[in-house]
Design a protein around this motif. Sequence first.
Motif, mmCIF file in Angstrom:
data_model
loop_
_atom_site.group_PDB
_atom_site.id
_atom_site.type_symbol
_atom_site.label_atom_id
_atom_site.label_comp_id
_atom_site.label_asym_id
_atom_site.label_seq_id
_atom_site.Cartn_x
_atom_site.Cartn_y
_atom_site.Cartn_z
ATOM 1 N N LEU A 11 21.553 31.978 -28.539
ATOM 2 C CA LEU A 11 21.044 33.148 -27.817
ATOM 3 C C LEU A 11 20.787 32.816 -26.339
ATOM 4 O O LEU A 11 20.960 33.660 -25.468
ATOM 5 N N ILE A 12 20.386 31.567 -26.073
ATOM 6 C CA ILE A 12 20.063 31.180 -24.702
ATOM 7 C C ILE A 12 21.310 30.923 -23.870
ATOM 8 O O ILE A 12 21.393 31.349 -22.706
ATOM 9 N N PHE A 13 22.314 30.270 -24.462
ATOM 10 C CA PHE A 13 23.433 29.791 -23.654
ATOM 11 C C PHE A 13 24.777 30.480 -23.904
ATOM 12 O O PHE A 13 25.634 30.456 -23.021
ATOM 13 N N ILE A 14 24.989 31.080 -25.058
ATOM 14 C CA ILE A 14 26.309 31.597 -25.404
ATOM 15 C C ILE A 14 26.315 33.122 -25.383
ATOM 16 O O ILE A 14 25.530 33.750 -26.108
ATOM 17 N N PRO A 15 27.169 33.744 -24.587
ATOM 18 C CA PRO A 15 27.310 35.205 -24.647
ATOM 19 C C PRO A 15 27.861 35.624 -26.018
ATOM 20 O O PRO A 15 28.956 35.201 -26.408
ATOM 21 N N CYS A 16 27.100 36.402 -26.747
ATOM 22 C CA CYS A 16 27.516 36.809 -28.084
ATOM 23 C C CYS A 16 26.929 38.180 -28.404
ATOM 24 O O CYS A 16 26.110 38.727 -27.648
ATOM 25 N N ARG A 22 24.663 38.744 -23.093
ATOM 26 C CA ARG A 22 23.886 38.400 -21.907
ATOM 27 C C ARG A 22 22.996 37.200 -22.243
ATOM 28 O O ARG A 22 21.857 37.369 -22.683
ATOM 29 N N PRO A 23 23.496 35.974 -22.104
ATOM 30 C CA PRO A 23 22.718 34.785 -22.456
ATOM 31 C C PRO A 23 21.435 34.702 -21.635
ATOM 32 O O PRO A 23 21.402 35.056 -20.456
ATOM 33 N N LYS A 24 20.362 34.245 -22.292
ATOM 34 C CA LYS A 24 19.049 34.210 -21.672
ATOM 35 C C LYS A 24 18.992 33.303 -20.445
ATOM 36 O O LYS A 24 18.183 33.517 -19.546
ATOM 37 N N PHE A 25 19.874 32.274 -20.397
ATOM 38 C CA PHE A 25 19.763 31.334 -19.289
ATOM 39 C C PHE A 25 20.176 31.961 -17.953
ATOM 40 O O PHE A 25 19.876 31.414 -16.890
ATOM 41 N N LEU A 26 20.842 33.127 -18.016
ATOM 42 C CA LEU A 26 21.195 33.819 -16.778
ATOM 43 C C LEU A 26 20.027 34.604 -16.191
ATOM 44 O O LEU A 26 20.138 35.149 -15.090
ATOM 45 N N GLU A 27 18.918 34.665 -16.917
ATOM 46 C CA GLU A 27 17.749 35.342 -16.389
ATOM 47 C C GLU A 27 17.137 34.513 -15.252
ATOM 48 O O GLU A 27 17.236 33.294 -15.218
ATOM 49 N N GLY A 28 16.493 35.197 -14.316
ATOM 50 C CA GLY A 28 16.003 34.564 -13.099
ATOM 51 C C GLY A 28 15.075 33.401 -13.313
ATOM 52 O O GLY A 28 15.162 32.383 -12.625
ATOM 53 N N GLN A 29 14.150 33.483 -14.293
ATOM 54 C CA GLN A 29 13.164 32.434 -14.489
ATOM 55 C C GLN A 29 13.811 31.118 -14.907
ATOM 56 O O GLN A 29 13.482 30.049 -14.386
ATOM 57 N N PHE A 30 14.735 31.197 -15.836
ATOM 58 C CA PHE A 30 15.412 29.996 -16.301
ATOM 59 C C PHE A 30 16.200 29.355 -15.159
ATOM 60 O O PHE A 30 16.148 28.146 -14.955
ATOM 61 N N ALA A 32 15.687 29.600 -11.993
ATOM 62 C CA ALA A 32 14.764 29.044 -10.996
ATOM 63 C C ALA A 32 14.298 27.650 -11.408
ATOM 64 O O ALA A 32 14.278 26.722 -10.580
ATOM 65 N N TYR A 33 13.919 27.494 -12.673
ATOM 66 C CA TYR A 33 13.489 26.182 -13.157
ATOM 67 C C TYR A 33 14.635 25.165 -13.073
ATOM 68 O O TYR A 33 14.423 23.997 -12.740
ATOM 69 N N TYR A 34 15.825 25.632 -13.381
ATOM 70 C CA TYR A 34 16.984 24.738 -13.359
ATOM 71 C C TYR A 34 17.293 24.286 -11.929
ATOM 72 O O TYR A 34 17.592 23.110 -11.681
ATOM 73 N N VAL A 35 17.207 25.208 -10.985
ATOM 74 C CA VAL A 35 17.437 24.877 -9.579
ATOM 75 C C VAL A 35 16.417 23.860 -9.094
ATOM 76 O O VAL A 35 16.751 22.880 -8.415
ATOM 77 N N ILE A 36 15.146 24.074 -9.429
ATOM 78 C CA ILE A 36 14.080 23.152 -9.020
ATOM 79 C C ILE A 36 14.325 21.756 -9.606
ATOM 80 O O ILE A 36 14.150 20.747 -8.912
ATOM 81 N N SER A 37 14.753 21.713 -10.872
ATOM 82 C CA SER A 37 15.027 20.418 -11.512
ATOM 83 C C SER A 37 16.160 19.685 -10.804
ATOM 84 O O SER A 37 16.058 18.478 -10.526
ATOM 85 N N LEU A 38 17.247 20.404 -10.492
ATOM 86 C CA LEU A 38 18.370 19.778 -9.796
ATOM 87 C C LEU A 38 17.974 19.332 -8.392
ATOM 88 O O LEU A 38 18.414 18.279 -7.916
ATOM 89 N N LEU A 39 17.135 20.134 -7.730
ATOM 90 C CA LEU A 39 16.690 19.775 -6.389
ATOM 91 C C LEU A 39 15.877 18.477 -6.406
ATOM 92 O O LEU A 39 16.060 17.603 -5.550
ATOM 93 N N THR A 303 22.304 35.395 -10.440
ATOM 94 C CA THR A 303 23.275 34.378 -10.838
ATOM 95 C C THR A 303 24.162 33.975 -9.667
ATOM 96 O O THR A 303 24.464 32.795 -9.471
ATOM 97 N N ILE A 304 24.580 34.960 -8.877
ATOM 98 C CA ILE A 304 25.406 34.659 -7.699
ATOM 99 C C ILE A 304 24.620 33.785 -6.715
ATOM 100 O O ILE A 304 25.153 32.840 -6.137
ATOM 101 N N GLY A 305 23.338 34.099 -6.535
ATOM 102 C CA GLY A 305 22.500 33.269 -5.672
ATOM 103 C C GLY A 305 22.401 31.844 -6.185
ATOM 104 O O GLY A 305 22.442 30.881 -5.404
ATOM 105 N N PHE A 306 22.278 31.714 -7.511
ATOM 106 C CA PHE A 306 22.210 30.394 -8.117
ATOM 107 C C PHE A 306 23.525 29.646 -7.914
ATOM 108 O O PHE A 306 23.531 28.440 -7.629
ATOM 109 N N ILE A 307 24.648 30.351 -8.039
ATOM 110 C CA ILE A 307 25.958 29.728 -7.828
ATOM 111 C C ILE A 307 26.083 29.210 -6.398
ATOM 112 O O ILE A 307 26.596 28.106 -6.157
ATOM 113 N N ILE A 308 25.586 29.981 -5.434
ATOM 114 C CA ILE A 308 25.619 29.542 -4.036
ATOM 115 C C ILE A 308 24.797 28.272 -3.852
ATOM 116 O O ILE A 308 25.212 27.329 -3.155
ATOM 117 N N LEU A 309 23.617 28.232 -4.492
ATOM 118 C CA LEU A 309 22.779 27.032 -4.401
ATOM 119 C C LEU A 309 23.480 25.812 -5.002
ATOM 120 O O LEU A 309 23.393 24.707 -4.461
#
Length: 332
Positions: A11-16, A22-30, A32-39, A303-309
């Motif tokens: 449910l989180i990662f696979i569109p089904c 609409r996988p949950k990881f595409l939501e803004g909160q997830f 944001a956390y992922y971007v911070i971790s990579l940073l 998601t597009i903003g995340f892709i740019i980052l």
Amino acid sequence: MFKELILKLKLIFIPCEANKYRPKFLEGQFLAYYVISLLILKLFLVPFIIYFPKSIFFAEITKTALIDSTNEERVFSGISSLKENAKLDEAAYLKASDMIEKDYFSHQSPEGISPWYWFNKVGYNYKFAGENLAIGFLDSKEVHQAWMASPSHQKNLLNPNYQETGIAVLKGDFQGSEVVVAVQLFGTPQAPVVTPQVPIPGKEEISEGEKEIAKETSEPVEEKGGEVLSVTEPEGSASLPKEGKDIALNLFQFTALSYSNLLQKIIYGSLVFIILSLLIVIIFDVFIYQKFEIQYKDTVFNTIGFIILLIIFLSLDKENIIQLIPHNFRIY
């Protein structure tokens, strides 16, 4: 239990159909956390790059990395690899020490001593010889790329006449600043010519250990290039227990040589996965459900903003970060 975990991950990662594609990881909160971790993982490189040249393992790891990089380039170009020679290591160390002690950075010392003096001093009888020098660097890859970008240094690295190499990496005070000096020497030993022994009647045969070996008298070909660093046992390493030293060395090797590449692969894989997931969402919303909801538009924009980052993170690789850190790097 296991099935529930698989379902949640799906449910989180696979569109089904279960998550309406609409996988949950595409939501803004997830995201944001992922971007911070990579940073955070990216920023970890900055203090490491600054501290690493001051570590007790820098010389050892840099030496290994420079030899490996040299041989990778030679094999790629169809040239035989260089073997490390202990005498060339010693000669490189003596040259690096002389530059630090007398405060110069050149193939020739202020007294007019040439690079070939150090070959002769350690008893390396050469047919071909060359030297590459570097100073004030933060990373072995920075040195290797600079040498490869210089025609004269690249000529040494890829010279098919060379069979052996020696490297010294040395820290010291140079013109009022603590820097790291690298000296890489290249050589091919003079091939010995054995003079046939003619037995003389009435004399005992000379033992193998007493036989003299005649040497070729052809003039050596000497080639200059950059500078080489020589390595001895890293200062301070004797205070570490062997097991602890091995663990620390492996950790530093991984961080210095592999960490950045691994992180770049993770970011690249994340970028590809997110783009594919977004395309699946768009396909199902537009072509199957025939609708484009406002809430979904927000998800697309996030998601597009995340892709740019992610693309920005990819551009900030280790080499670019090193260029942003002030340091006086030179080759010769």
